[in-house]
Every structure is written in structure tokens, then in C-alpha cells.
Write an enzyme that holds these catalytic residues in place. Structure first.
Site, PDB file in Angstrom:
ATOM      1  N   GLU A   1      -9.595  -1.847   3.490  1.00  0.00           N
ATOM      2  CA  GLU A   1      -8.754  -1.920   4.873  1.00  0.00           C
ATOM      3  C   GLU A   1     -10.468  -1.223   6.106  1.00  0.00           C
ATOM      4  O   GLU A   1     -10.594  -0.954   5.758  1.00  0.00           O
ATOM      5  CB  GLU A   1      -8.229  -1.561   5.194  1.00  0.00           C
ATOM      6  CG  GLU A   1      -6.177  -1.915   4.956  1.00  0.00           C
ATOM      7  CD  GLU A   1      -5.759  -1.069   5.189  1.00  0.00           C
ATOM      8  OE1 GLU A   1      -4.073  -1.517   5.091  1.00  0.00           O
ATOM      9  OE2 GLU A   1      -5.229   0.373   5.840  1.00  0.00           O
TER      10      GLU A   1
ATOM     11  N   ASP B   1       0.838  -1.006  -0.352  1.00  0.00           N
ATOM     12  CA  ASP B   1      -0.288   0.152   0.329  1.00  0.00           C
ATOM     13  C   ASP B   1       1.074   1.367   0.037  1.00  0.00           C
ATOM     14  O   ASP B   1       0.696   2.515  -0.245  1.00  0.00           O
ATOM     15  CB  ASP B   1      -1.328  -0.059   0.757  1.00  0.00           C
ATOM     16  CG  ASP B   1      -1.766  -1.200   1.556  1.00  0.00           C
ATOM     17  OD1 ASP B   1      -2.053  -1.733   0.168  1.00  0.00           O
ATOM     18  OD2 ASP B   1      -2.618  -1.097   2.412  1.00  0.00           O
TER      19      ASP B   1
END
Length: 277
Positions: free
Chosen positions: A168, A52
Site C-alpha cells: 500500500e 491486513d
């Protein structure tokens, strides 16, 4: 696909169709425009060694190049934020080499984190003791990291980049006011599969692209995989966000996590406005 699944996909901004180059161009344009409109001069991002922050970092570096080509002065500051030593330090260094930031700053958060933990333990140890001790310590780590990034951004007319994304956000897998705090989220609306696709197109090596995701916050279980915490796989989460069918047990786990973490995705609550009579 259930109505609730459709509603969640819409709220998290996951597009029904994904074109990797279009998304790369759109997200760089978004960063460029926001830097300009805010009058900022730098982008600040914590680099962990995971996919990420690597993807967000590559996008940030390309953004400052576009700005400079248009005679707008901009910098990209990458921040290493270890808690003492880091198990996957080598991966973090490799990510930095790929990203090639204008400046790298390393701040060890261990002294500040441990000092705060000691103070809380002395005054109210019963709140953070027992089997959840390392969980609470992990949240303090995440918040100390964001304190450091905002200190740097505040001194450099910068914006803090967050790495939160749809997968997430769906699971509520971030620390409120820790890694969940940022000025700008270039990965928003992407699931893990699409982030990996962007990273590969931008030249990231496969071993980093497909590295097992881990928050690496709890000291008693370093590099614990995210999927072990979820009880479902990223493939199942990604399928959910793309409107595909998944098995009932995994569906229920995902929905339960989404409902339980609603407070993380909301602004601070305020009293309802009451009309004066």
C-alpha cells in the site's frame, strides 16, 4: 532490477529474505517493547474484515498475552467502524471471532461523516461535487474512523495500530491522516504475499487470507477491488518489492503511483533553516 526499484525497496524496508516465523516473533517483540517503553496499557485497532486488519489483530492479541505473562497489564481493543451497514459484515465478525479481542467497540461513523459532508457541501460544494463526490466522501470516512480510534486510545492509555504495509505504501493506497495515521505499524515492510503467509501460519482460514482486497470507501462502488484501482495486480506489486522483474507497462504504473504519492510518505514540509548572518 533498476536502481530506482532497489531504492524504493530499501526505503520501504522490504527484507531480501523472508522467514515467516522469524517475522512473527520479531514483530510481536517490536510491539511488546514499544508498549512497555511508551508506558501504554492498550492497543487499539480498527477491524474491517480484510486480511491486513486480521493479521495485525492476531499479532496484537499475541502481544498482550506476552505482556500479561510478564505481569504487565495490557489490553487489546478491537473497533468496528461501519458506515451504516457494511457489505462484508459477516467477514468482519469472523475476523473478530478469530482474533478474540479483550473488548470490541462498534462505532457507526455514518452520522458524523454525513454531517461533515453536508456542512462542506453547503459552504463549498463545488470543491467536492461531480464525479469525484464519492472519492471525497470516502476520504472523510477514513478520517472519521481514525478520529474514533484515537478517541478510544486517548481514553484508555492506548496506542492506535495502523495496517499500512509496503504494498500500500508503494502505491500510495491509503488516506492521508485517515487509515494512514497511526502510532505503530506492525505490518510495515511486508508485501501482501508475506502478510498472507503470516496470517496462514497464525491460523487464519484460507478464504479470509485470500479474500479479494478492497478499501470499500466509495459508496458508489462498494467492495471495489484494490487491483481495479491500481491497474496492476498484487502479485506484480509483490514481485516488484521482492526485486523481481515485471513487465514494462506494470512497472511504469507502479513507479508513477509511487512518485505521485510521495507526499503521503513524507512528514509535513517546513521551511529550510536559514543561517542568520
Amino acid at each position: 532490477m533498476t536502481t530506482e526499484q532497489q531504492d524504493i525497496i530499501r526505503k520501504l524496508g522490504v527484507a531480501p529474505v523472508f522467514d515467516v516465523w522469524r517475522e512473527i516473533e520479531r514483530r510481536i517483540a517490536f510491539l511488546v517493547e514499544y508498549v512497555r517503553s511508551s508506558g501504554s496499557e492498550s492497543l487499539v485497532l480498527g477491524i474491517s474484515g480484510g486480511i491486513d486488519s486480521l493479521t495485525a489483530g492476531i499479532l496484537a492479541k499475541r502481544t498482550v498475552r506476552v505482556l500479561r505473562d510478564a505481569d504487565y497489564d495490557a489490553r487489546f481493543v478491537a473497533v468496528r467502524l461501519p458506515y451504516g451497514s457494511q457489505a462484508d459484515e459477516h467477514d468482519a465478525e469472523r475476523c473478530l471471532a478469530i482474533i478474540d479481542p479483550d473488548r470490541t467497540v462498534t462505532i457507526d461513523i455514518k452520522p458524523a461523516t454525513d454531517a461533515l459532508m453536508r456542512s462542506i457541501t453547503m459552504e463549498a460544494g463545488e470543491f467536492i461535487s461531480g464525479r469525484r463526490h464519492h472519492f471525497h466522501l470516502g476520504n472523510i470516512k477514513a478520517r472519521q474512523r481514525m478520529i474514533a480510534q484515537y478517541a478510544l486510545a486517548g481514553g484508555d492509555k492506548g496506542l492506535v495500530i495502523g495496517t499500512d504495509h509496503a504494498a500500500e505504501a508503494l502505491m500510495g493506497f491509503y488516506t492521508k491522516f485517515g487509515d494512514g495515521a497511526a502510532d505503530i505499524l506492525p505490518l510495515a515492510g511486508l508485501n501482501k504475499r508475506r502478510i498472507r503467509s503470516i496470517a496462514r501460519q497464525l491460523g487464519a482460514p484460507d478464504d479470509l487470507v485470500f479474500k479479494t482486497p478492497t478499501a470499500d470507501l466509495e459508496s458508489d462502488t462498494p467492495l471495489k477491488p484494490d487491483e481495479d484501482v491500481y491497474g496492476v495486480t498484487y502479485n506484480e506489486i509483490d514481485d516488484f518489492l521482492e526485486g523481481k522483474e515485471i513487465d514494462t507497462l506494470s512497472m511504469n504504473k507502479i513507479l508513477s503511483a509511487y512518485r505521485a504519492s510521495a507526499h503521503k510518505r513524507a512528514l509535513p514540509v517546513v521551511p529550510d533553516t536559514v543561517s542568520r548572518t
